[in-house]
Design a protein around this motif. Structure first.
Motif, short mmCIF file in Angstrom:
data_model
loop_
_atom_site.label_atom_id
_atom_site.label_comp_id
_atom_site.label_asym_id
_atom_site.label_seq_id
_atom_site.Cartn_x
_atom_site.Cartn_y
_atom_site.Cartn_z
N GLN A 57 30.32 43.69 43.92
CA GLN A 57 31.60 43.01 44.09
C GLN A 57 32.66 44.09 44.23
O GLN A 57 33.11 44.65 43.23
CB GLN A 57 31.90 42.10 42.90
N PRO A 58 33.08 44.39 45.44
CA PRO A 58 33.92 45.57 45.66
C PRO A 58 35.38 45.35 45.29
O PRO A 58 35.93 44.26 45.45
CB PRO A 58 33.77 45.82 47.16
N THR A 77 34.51 36.38 45.89
CA THR A 77 35.08 35.04 45.79
C THR A 77 36.48 35.13 46.37
O THR A 77 37.32 35.89 45.86
CB THR A 77 35.13 34.56 44.34
N ALA A 78 36.73 34.42 47.44
CA ALA A 78 37.97 34.61 48.19
C ALA A 78 38.42 33.30 48.81
O ALA A 78 37.73 32.28 48.74
CB ALA A 78 37.75 35.67 49.27
N ALA A 105 39.27 36.85 54.92
CA ALA A 105 39.19 36.53 53.50
C ALA A 105 40.14 37.40 52.69
O ALA A 105 40.28 38.59 52.94
CB ALA A 105 37.75 36.73 53.02
N GLN A 106 40.77 36.75 51.70
CA GLN A 106 41.65 37.46 50.78
C GLN A 106 41.20 37.19 49.36
O GLN A 106 40.81 36.06 49.02
CB GLN A 106 43.10 36.98 50.96
N ALA A 107 41.26 38.24 48.53
CA ALA A 107 40.88 38.11 47.13
C ALA A 107 41.70 39.10 46.31
O ALA A 107 42.03 40.19 46.80
CB ALA A 107 39.39 38.36 46.94
N PRO A 108 42.04 38.76 45.08
CA PRO A 108 42.83 39.68 44.23
C PRO A 108 42.13 41.02 44.01
O PRO A 108 42.79 42.04 43.86
CB PRO A 108 42.98 38.91 42.92
N LEU A 143 31.45 34.27 49.26
CA LEU A 143 30.98 34.85 50.50
C LEU A 143 30.10 36.05 50.17
O LEU A 143 30.51 36.95 49.43
CB LEU A 143 32.16 35.31 51.38
N ASN A 144 28.91 36.06 50.70
CA ASN A 144 28.01 37.19 50.48
C ASN A 144 27.30 37.52 51.78
O ASN A 144 27.11 36.68 52.65
CB ASN A 144 26.98 36.86 49.39
#
Length: 250
Positions: A57-58, A77-78, A105-108, A143-144
């Motif tokens: 999980q980068p 998770t985004a 995709a956007q994620a914190p 998403l993977n």
């Protein structure tokens, strides 16, 4: 004209024909070694893909570093931008023409970066003027998949000109990330996530590790080397025949 005697055999070597033959042989040998290099590169890709078993999980720093680690498996998770996405033209699946859907995709965890995600294939419409209407998943999604670093821009007759209007989606020929970045006015990650084939989101997709196997490249290399040997044999046989013909005339 150069005369070459090998034992009882006499060869009359025409300089022009000799030069052309040697040039052709050099080109074929070079192509053979190029095929070997390509086969070795493909084998490295296959090995690297097989070893990419750890799922990470980068964060922002890791996401940027993945440009040097293609085929790494990641999961995030985004949320996806529901309105803005690109359609890569001329994508074939099981003999049907269509598009690949590139969403964002956007994620914190890796903000402010935005990650391009290839969600798979959708069929083309009856008319080229009509783009498919794609419904992207809303809310937080998992998403993977494998990381893909876009290759250098392939040969195209002219540079891509992106649609500068507010109309979405936009059709493109190749995912040039710098141009996608400008069109979206965001900070794109320098990689694309190929959504795993088993992920229930997205659309039909098949991600072959390589298009052509290493053994196919090696087989082509053998063919090129064989042609080079054949060209040399034909040249000497033709030279000997001409020499004999002239001796008979004398």
């Amino acid at each position: 004209m150069t005369v070459l005697r090998v034992g009882s055999l006499l060869f009359r070597l025409h300089p022009g024909a000799l030069l052309i033959t040697l040039l052709a042989i050099a080109i074929m040998v070079k192509l053979g070694f190029w095929q070997i290099d390509r086969g070795q590169e493909k084998q490295m890709i296959i090995d690297r893909h097989a070893q990419a078993e750890e799922l990470i999980q980068p964060n922002t720093e890791q996401l940027l570093a993945l440009v040097d680690s293609p085929d790494t498996q990641i999961t995030i998770t985004a949320t996806l931008d529901p309105q803005r996405y690109f359609l890569i033209d001329n994508q074939i699946l099981h003999g049907r023409a269509g598009y690949h859907v590139i969403a964002f995709a956007q994620a914190p965890e890796f903000s402010p970066l935005v990650l391009p995600v290839n969600l798979g294939w959708v069929p083309a419409g009856v008319s080229r003027s009509e783009l498919p209407d794609v419904a992207l998943p809303e809310g937080h999604v998992v998403l993977n998949g494998h990381v893909r670093v876009p290759s250098e821009r392939p040969f195209m007759l002219q540079d891509q000109i992106f649609d500068t209007t507010d109309a979405w989606p936009k059709r493109i020929q190749f995912p040039e990330l710098d141009k996608l970045n400008s069109a979206l006015d965001v900070n794109l990650a320098p990689i694309i996530l190929l959504l795993d084939e088993e992920n229930p989101l997205g659309f039909p997709r098949e991600w072959p590790v390589v298009v052509m196997t290493p053994h196919r490249h090696y087989a082509y290399a053998v063919q090129w080397f064989g042609l080079a040997i054949a060209a040399l044999v034909v040249f000497f046989v033709a030279s000997r025949v001409r020499a004999q013909a002239k001796s008979y005339e004398e």
